[in-house]
Design a protein around this motif. Structure first.
Motif, short mmCIF file in Angstrom:
data_model
loop_
_atom_site.label_atom_id
_atom_site.label_comp_id
_atom_site.label_asym_id
_atom_site.label_seq_id
_atom_site.Cartn_x
_atom_site.Cartn_y
_atom_site.Cartn_z
N GLY A 86 5.08 7.43 -19.31
CA GLY A 86 3.64 7.31 -19.24
C GLY A 86 3.15 5.98 -18.72
N THR A 87 4.09 5.04 -18.42
CA THR A 87 3.66 3.73 -17.93
C THR A 87 2.90 3.85 -16.61
OG1 THR A 87 5.49 2.60 -19.04
CG2 THR A 87 4.48 1.46 -17.17
N GLY A 88 3.28 4.82 -15.79
CA GLY A 88 2.65 4.96 -14.49
C GLY A 88 1.15 5.22 -14.56
N SER A 89 0.68 5.78 -15.67
CA SER A 89 -0.75 6.07 -15.81
C SER A 89 -1.45 5.10 -16.76
CB SER A 89 -0.95 7.51 -16.31
OG SER A 89 -0.35 7.68 -17.58
N LEU A 90 -0.75 4.03 -17.12
CA LEU A 90 -1.27 3.12 -18.14
C LEU A 90 -2.64 2.55 -17.80
CD1 LEU A 90 -0.90 1.40 -20.71
CD2 LEU A 90 0.41 -0.23 -19.33
N TRP A 91 -2.83 2.13 -16.55
CA TRP A 91 -4.07 1.45 -16.17
C TRP A 91 -5.02 2.34 -15.39
CZ3 TRP A 91 -3.78 -2.28 -19.31
CH2 TRP A 91 -2.59 -2.99 -19.50
N GLU A 92 -4.72 3.63 -15.28
CA GLU A 92 -5.62 4.52 -14.55
C GLU A 92 -6.96 4.62 -15.27
OE1 GLU A 92 -3.76 8.27 -14.10
OE2 GLU A 92 -2.33 7.58 -12.57
N PRO A 93 -8.05 4.64 -14.52
CA PRO A 93 -9.37 4.80 -15.16
C PRO A 93 -9.43 6.10 -15.94
CG PRO A 93 -9.59 4.17 -12.85
CD PRO A 93 -8.15 4.50 -13.06
#
Length: 342
Positions: A239-246
């Motif tokens: 799930g790190t890949g979506s950590l900073w997604e708005p």
């Protein structure tokens, strides 16, 4: 080179997961200091790098203890005593590191890097007093770089642990290890690490195993082996890949009916940490009004405050994240705010 760690029934019985703040401190500092434009962490690095430079943390203790690549002293990652120790608990472990351990780790650092910096030389000469200063700088770094984002980071880490623990319960420890990372595999009662450059055996490691997810660890796992403590294996969290997604904007009418429109607006604006001045500029509210609303939200446990130089950054807490997710269409219950299945 491949390292192999044998497991007895007792070792499997002592295997556990832990979430560790210090396993986010070291890798995140290395990323910031490198100047690299990480595709995943670009929103975070863009906000934090200027704060790091303004505080002088790009040339302090961490700059010497965490080189651009290679070994990081093991005393910076004491074995987590529980499932989720606080940074305060881990800093206490760092300050309590035996002088012999500190010097042994610095000897290895000097061997790999070719030299020690001026600060680490004083740490070598006087570990007891200098470790206090190291811990203080780590605390400052935490407030600047990680504490304002910890609710979001922690959600990803907890979701990873939940998923893998359930996976192990349904399919066994062997499947857990084989799905952990391409460089990690299980067979013949042993864990194999294909990218570890140093030998690994039960003769050089403690009993059991600590599995530690990290959002900043990078593409390959890291290990810490300092007997008699259990070996630690820090691996990239799911799930790190979506950590900073708005996050999708939710319908907050019901929440506004309880909190008030202005307080709810401030919570939605805190998608990333911000100061009172910045929030006033974004919302059109007066700085005094924003300050008053933030005080109320902080008292209710919905925002946290973190000192960043002369400013104070406000961030949403896990409680606030849960409230906003509950009012976001299309976000399923049972998922972390970042979208990682729990």
């Amino acid at each position: 080179m491949q390292a192999e760690l044998a497991f007895s029934v007792s070792d499997l019985a002592q295997m556990r997961f832990a979430v560790s703040p210090m396993w986010e401190v070291g890798p995140s500092y290395r990323l910031l200091a490198s100047g690299a434009a990480s595709p995943v962490h670009r929103p975070w690095t863009g906000q934090v790098r200027p704060r790091l430079a303004a505080a002088g943390l790009d040339r302090g203790w961490l700059a010497e203890l965490i080189p651009p690549s290679g070994y990081v002293p093991d005393f910076l990652n004491p074995a987590p005593a529980g499932a989720a120790p606080s940074l305060t608990e881990e800093l206490a472990g760092i300050r309590a590191a035996p002088a012999s351990r500190v010097r042994q780790d610095l000897d290895r650092l000097r061997q790999e890097q070719g030299r020690l910096g001026p600060r680490t030389r004083t740490l070598y000469a006087d570990p007891r007093d200098r470790l206090v200063q190291v811990a203080e700088e780590i605390g400052t770094y935490w407030e600047l770089a990680l504490a304002p984002y910890w609710a979001r980071i922690r959600a990803v880490l907890d979701a990873d642990v939940f998923h893998r623990a359930r996976h192990a319960a349904e399919h066994g420890a062997g499947r857990l290890f084989n799905d952990l990372h391409p460089s990690v595999s299980w067979g013949d009662d042993a864990l194999r690490l294909s990218r570890r450059s140093r030998p690994l055996s039960r003769g050089t490691a403690g009993a059991g195993l600590l599995l530690i997810p990290s959002v900043f660890i990078g593409p390959v796992p890291f290990t810490r082996v300092t007997p008699p403590e259990p070996p630690q294996l820090a691996y990239p969290a799911r799930g790190t890949g979506s950590l900073w997604e708005p996050r999708p904007a939710g319908r907050t009418e019901a929440l506004a009916a309880v909190l008030g429109r202005s307080r709810t607006r401030l919570l939605t604006e805190l998608e990333s940490p911000a100061s009172t001045t910045e929030l006033a500029r974004r919302t059109g509210l007066s700085a005094a009004g924003v300050s008053q609303y933030l005080t109320a939200l902080r008292a209710a446990g919905l925002v946290s405050a973190h000192r960043a130089g002369r400013s104070v950054l406000y961030a949403r807490t896990a409680v606030a994240e849960a409230l906003l997710v509950a009012h976001t269409p299309g976000v399923e219950r049972g998922r972390s705010p970042g979208g990682t299945p729990c």
